[in-house]
Design an enzyme around this catalytic site. Structure first.
Site, PDB file in Angstrom:
ATOM      1  CE  LYS A  27     101.859   5.084  42.052  1.00  0.00           C
ATOM      2  NZ  LYS A  27     102.295   5.172  40.769  1.00  0.00           N
ATOM      3  CG  ASN A  78     101.981  -0.296  41.401  1.00  0.00           C
ATOM      4  OD1 ASN A  78     102.465  -1.135  41.998  1.00  0.00           O
ATOM      5  ND2 ASN A  78     101.213  -0.353  40.415  1.00  0.00           N
ATOM      6  CG  ASP A 117     103.378   1.745  38.948  1.00  0.00           C
ATOM      7  OD1 ASP A 117     102.222   1.729  38.257  1.00  0.00           O
ATOM      8  OD2 ASP A 117     103.460   2.750  39.739  1.00  0.00           O
ATOM      9  N   GLY A 152     107.388   8.585  42.933  1.00  0.00           N
ATOM     10  CA  GLY A 152     107.278   7.069  42.891  1.00  0.00           C
ATOM     11  C   GLY A 152     107.208   6.492  41.617  1.00  0.00           C
ATOM     12  CB  ALA A 153     105.164   7.306  38.480  1.00  0.00           C
ATOM     13  CG  ASN A 185     111.615  16.233  39.571  1.00  0.00           C
ATOM     14  OD1 ASN A 185     110.492  16.219  39.082  1.00  0.00           O
ATOM     15  ND2 ASN A 185     111.737  16.375  40.831  1.00  0.00           N
ATOM     16  CE1 TYR A 239      95.898   6.757  34.710  1.00  0.00           C
ATOM     17  CE2 TYR A 239      93.461   6.828  33.977  1.00  0.00           C
ATOM     18  CZ  TYR A 239      94.224   6.597  34.908  1.00  0.00           C
ATOM     19  OH  TYR A 239      94.055   6.536  36.192  1.00  0.00           O
ATOM     20  N   GLY A 262      99.494   7.016  29.047  1.00  0.00           N
ATOM     21  CA  GLY A 262      99.972   5.861  29.904  1.00  0.00           C
ATOM     22  C   GLY A 262      98.806   4.926  29.988  1.00  0.00           C
TER      23      GLY A 262
END
Ligand code: ATR
Length: 276
Positions: free
Chosen positions: A66, A87, A102, A129-130, A150, A220, A241
C-alpha cells in the site's frame, strides 16, 4: 470484458475482495472479472506497468504494497497523498491514479456501529498502510486522544508526526488501555499465538479498563480471533473488518465505474444492532 485485480503478496490468496466484486458484477449483469495477483516486492514496478499495458480497468492494492506502490503511480488523490497509502488504482487514460478508500470504509464502519467517536480516547495498534488510513479517519472524525502503539516504535513515531496522535512503545499498550474507549487493531495479527506483544490486553485478574466500550479488528473472517477475546475479557463490543472491507470495496467500485451502489445491495453478513 473488463478485468480488475487486487495485488498483494501470497496473502492475497485469502482476500475476500474477488468474491465481493465478482458477486456485484454478476448481480448487476456486468461482464467484468476481478482477479488476485501475488506480486513480490521486487516485481511491483513491473506489475504496475502490466496494469497500464494490459488495459486493466482498475485495481486494489493490499498488504504489503500500500505504501511502496506510490512511487510507481502517476498521481494521487488528496487523501492518498495525505496518508501516504494507496488501496485503489483508478485508470485515467494511460495514467494510473492512487486513491485510498480504506479511509471512507473505516468512516462508514464507525458510522454504522453508532460508536460516539467525538472526543473518544482511542488506542490504535499498528503503523502500516492500513493504520495510516484509520488514524486519518479517526482524527477527521474528532476522536480525542489517539495513542499509537506498534511493534516497531519508529514507525509509530513516523505516522504520528505526519498525521497526528501520540506514539507509545508497545510495552505501554496495556496501561494505555486503561484510559481507552475504543481499541483498533490494524496489525495483521489475529491468532493468539502471533499476538505475544499484545497478551497483556486480555486481562485475567488485572484491573479491567472502566471505559473500554468497543474493540475493532480490521482483519476479517477468522472464527478464532484474539481481538474478539480481548473485547470479551474487557466486556466491550466487538466488530471485525468485514464491514470495512465491503465499504471500501463499494467505494472502489464507485471510483472505477461512477456507479453508487447502496450498502444494502452488498451482502453484509453481520449483525450489529446493540446500542452504545
Ligand atoms: P497494512 O498495509 O495492512 O497495514 P503492513 O504495512 O505490512 O500492512 O503493516 C502490518 C502491521 O502489522 C505493522 O504495524 C506491523 O508491525 P511492524 O511495523 O513492527 O512490522 C504489524 N505486525 C505484523 N506482524 C506482527 C506481529 N507478529 N506482532 C505485532 N505486530 C505485527
Amino acid at each position: 470484458m473488463e478485468i480488475y485485480c487486487v495485488i498483494g503478496d501470497h496473502r492475497v490468496a485469502n482476500s475476500a475482495s474477488p468474491l465481493i466484486h465478482n458477486a456485484v458484477f454478476s448481480y448487476r449483469s456486468v461482464e467484468s472479472l476481478y482477479v488476485p495477483f501475488d506480486v513480490a516486492q521486487g516485481e511491483l514496478k513491473g506489475a504496475v506497468q502490466g496494469i497500464r499495458s494490459l488495459g486493466i480497468a482498475g485495481a486494489n492494492v493490499t498488504v504489503p504494497h500500500k505504501e511502496t506502490i506510490i512511487e510507481f503511480l502517476d498521481g494521487l488523490s488528496e487523501e492518498a497523498k495525505a496518508v501516504g497509502a494507496v488501496n485503489t488504482i483508478v485508470r485515467d487514460g494511460q495514467s494510473l491514479i492512487g486513491h485510498n478508500t480504506d479511509i471512507g470504509g473505516f468512516r462508514d464502519m464507525l458510522e454504522f456501529s453508532g460508536f460516539p467517536i467525538e472526543g473518544a480516547d482511542v488506542l490504535l495498534l499498528g503503523a502500516g498502510g492500513a493504520a495510516r488510513a484509520v488514524l486519518w479517519s479517526l482524527l477527521d472524525h474528532g476522536a480525542g486522544n489517539v495513542t499509537v502503539a506498534n511493534r516497531t516504535y519508529e514507525k509509530s513515531v513516523e505516522i504520528t508526526s505526519k498525521l497526528g496522535g501520540k506514539p507509545i512503545p508497545i510495552e505501554q499498550a496495556k496501561d494505555a488501555l486503561l484510559k481507552t474507549n475504543l481499541l483498533v487493531n490494524t496489525t495483521s495479527v489475529f491468532d493468539e499465538s502471533e499476538c505475544i506483544h499484545f497478551s497483556g490486553l486480555a486481562p485475567k485478574r488485572r484491573r479491567k479498563p472502566d471505559n473500554l466500550a468497543f474493540v475493532i479488528d480490521i482483519n476479517y473472517g477468522h472464527e478464532k480471533n484474539f481481538w474478539a477475546k480481548v473485547a470479551e475479557k474487557n466486556s466491550a463490543k466487538f466488530m471485525d473488518g468485514m464491514f470495512m472491507l465491503i465499504a471500501q470495496a463499494r467505494r472502489s467500485f464507485q471510483l472505477w465505474t461512477g456507479e453508487d451502489i447502496s450498502m444494502d445491495d452488498y451482502i453484509i453478513p453481520l449483525d450489529f444492532s446493540d446500542e452504545f
